[in-house]
Enzyme design. Sequence first.
Site, PDB file in Angstrom:
ATOM      1  N   ARG A   4      19.780  -2.187   6.021  1.00  0.00           N
ATOM      2  CA  ARG A   4      18.581  -1.916   7.005  1.00  0.00           C
ATOM      3  C   ARG A   4      17.955  -2.161   5.855  1.00  0.00           C
ATOM      4  NH1 ARG A   4      22.926  -2.844   9.270  1.00  0.00           N
ATOM      5  NH2 ARG A   4      22.813  -0.831  11.733  1.00  0.00           N
TER       6      ARG A   4
ATOM      7  N   TYR B 172      36.742  -1.372   9.572  1.00  0.00           N
ATOM      8  CA  TYR B 172      36.024  -0.683  10.217  1.00  0.00           C
ATOM      9  C   TYR B 172      36.513  -0.802  11.626  1.00  0.00           C
ATOM     10  CZ  TYR B 172      31.119   1.669  11.461  1.00  0.00           C
ATOM     11  OH  TYR B 172      30.827   2.323  11.502  1.00  0.00           O
TER      12      TYR B 172
ATOM     13  N   SER C 294      21.149   1.710  17.644  1.00  0.00           N
ATOM     14  CA  SER C 294      20.602   3.076  16.645  1.00  0.00           C
ATOM     15  C   SER C 294      19.064   3.447  16.528  1.00  0.00           C
ATOM     16  CB  SER C 294      21.633   3.097  15.230  1.00  0.00           C
ATOM     17  OG  SER C 294      22.853   2.348  15.218  1.00  0.00           O
TER      18      SER C 294
ATOM     19  N   GLU D  36      15.681   4.270  12.345  1.00  0.00           N
ATOM     20  CA  GLU D  36      15.125   2.568  12.314  1.00  0.00           C
ATOM     21  C   GLU D  36      14.724   1.731  13.038  1.00  0.00           C
ATOM     22  OE1 GLU D  36      19.851   0.522  12.543  1.00  0.00           O
ATOM     23  OE2 GLU D  36      18.659  -1.093  13.866  1.00  0.00           O
TER      24      GLU D  36
END
Length: 345
Positions: A162, A193, A232, A328
């Site tokens: 990020r 994942y 998020s 974030e």
Amino acid sequence: MSSSSVSIQALHTFGLPVFAERVISAETQEQLCDAWQQAAQEQRPAILLGEGSNMLFLEDFSGWIILNRIKGINVRESEDFWHLHVGAGENWHELVCYSLEQNFSGLENLALIPGCVGSSPIQNIGAYGVELKDVCEYVDVLNLSCGDTSRIAAEDCQFGYRESIFKHQFREGYAIVAVGLILPKVWKPVLSYGDLRQLDAQTVTPKAVFDSVCEMRSSKLPDPKVTGNAGSFFKNPIVSAETAARILASDPNAPHYPQPDGQEKLAAGWLIDTCRLKGHRIGGAAVHQQQALVLINLDNATPQDVTALAGYVRNQVAARFNVWLEPEVRFIGRTGERNAVEVLS
Ligand code: FAD
Ligand code: EPU
């Protein structure tokens, strides 16, 4: 001073009732520069906006919002790669769909991420085992004061989790105008994942990965067209090996991901969930029931509801785990970006 008069509720995915003085849509580099320089001449604050899917407006913005809407996709072929030069105002998910239709694989794990292509390098968007840095060749950046453009090679973009140079050296006064992507002709599926692990690496197709990613995302993440949110809200915290060991000693099931430097990344969603905060509500804002890392605009939330909830979540996680979460999402105040941790502290 001019008054705030244009609603920007539909221009950001949290859908909060906030206003700006002016909204300008720029389809060319010249229009971006003109708008930026005119705002400077009139001494008005200005910010760039893609699709507003990583923004929290804290109050009305007493300045100009410049929408980056530069379009266009050009494709070039070399022996081993497809090279895509994409205008910053293209929609990211539409680009992923277009690339699959053209049989260019490599973007399928990044399906359904909202926002513009031009925003994708800023926080090095990532999901399901792939980050933008894995497919980026270069980023074209425009200096809004003088109109010069420079091409920054991916290896110079300081990409991290990020993170990128576009949050630092090129944060203020620069616009990303195009992104170059490089996709290998020989596809190597990334199946590390979640449910992707169940796919058979020998027979899997890019479309099957795309479908699985879309299914996983739709089951957990709220659709901003239905329920306002910015994905998020916090980053997954990267902590020392000692901190991770302390948490694992009392919660052996805590998800943790080793980092190359010996630190560990923890799952912020798990930390929040373990504090039993799913569904917790302040005013019109709530913690999402399916994914605790997402804060939602449940019912006519105000910016104050969202910041009060975010602050509460952050304090609860710190009280239980002694880990301080960092947003974030980018916080925008009356005249520009504000330090999100300071706002919540
Ligand atoms: P905006 O929110 O409009 O802008 C973000 C920042 O970039 C702002 O500071 C803005 O001023 C600046 N900016 C915008 N355009 C430019 C430009 N051309 N030049 C310079 N600066 C600019 N992110 C992930 O990484 N992975 C995910 O899986 C993911 N899932 C999400 C799911 C949902 C439901 C939502 C709502 C968000 C999710 N996000 C995810 C976050 C978001 O999609 C990304 O951060 C996206 O890249 C933001 O794009 P945007 O165009 O909306 O940017
Ligand atoms: N978890 C819980 N409870 C929750 C949420 C998560 O226990 O309420 C656990 C999960 O079971 C899993 C772990 O936490 O073991 C991680 O959860 P998940 O796979 O949903 O991913 P995440 O870490 O919460 C990150 C990104 C997402 C990205 C997904 C998939 C960040 C901050 N978020 O979420 O990106 O889509 O991985 O790769 O890194 C975004 O940035 O906006 C975003 C949505």
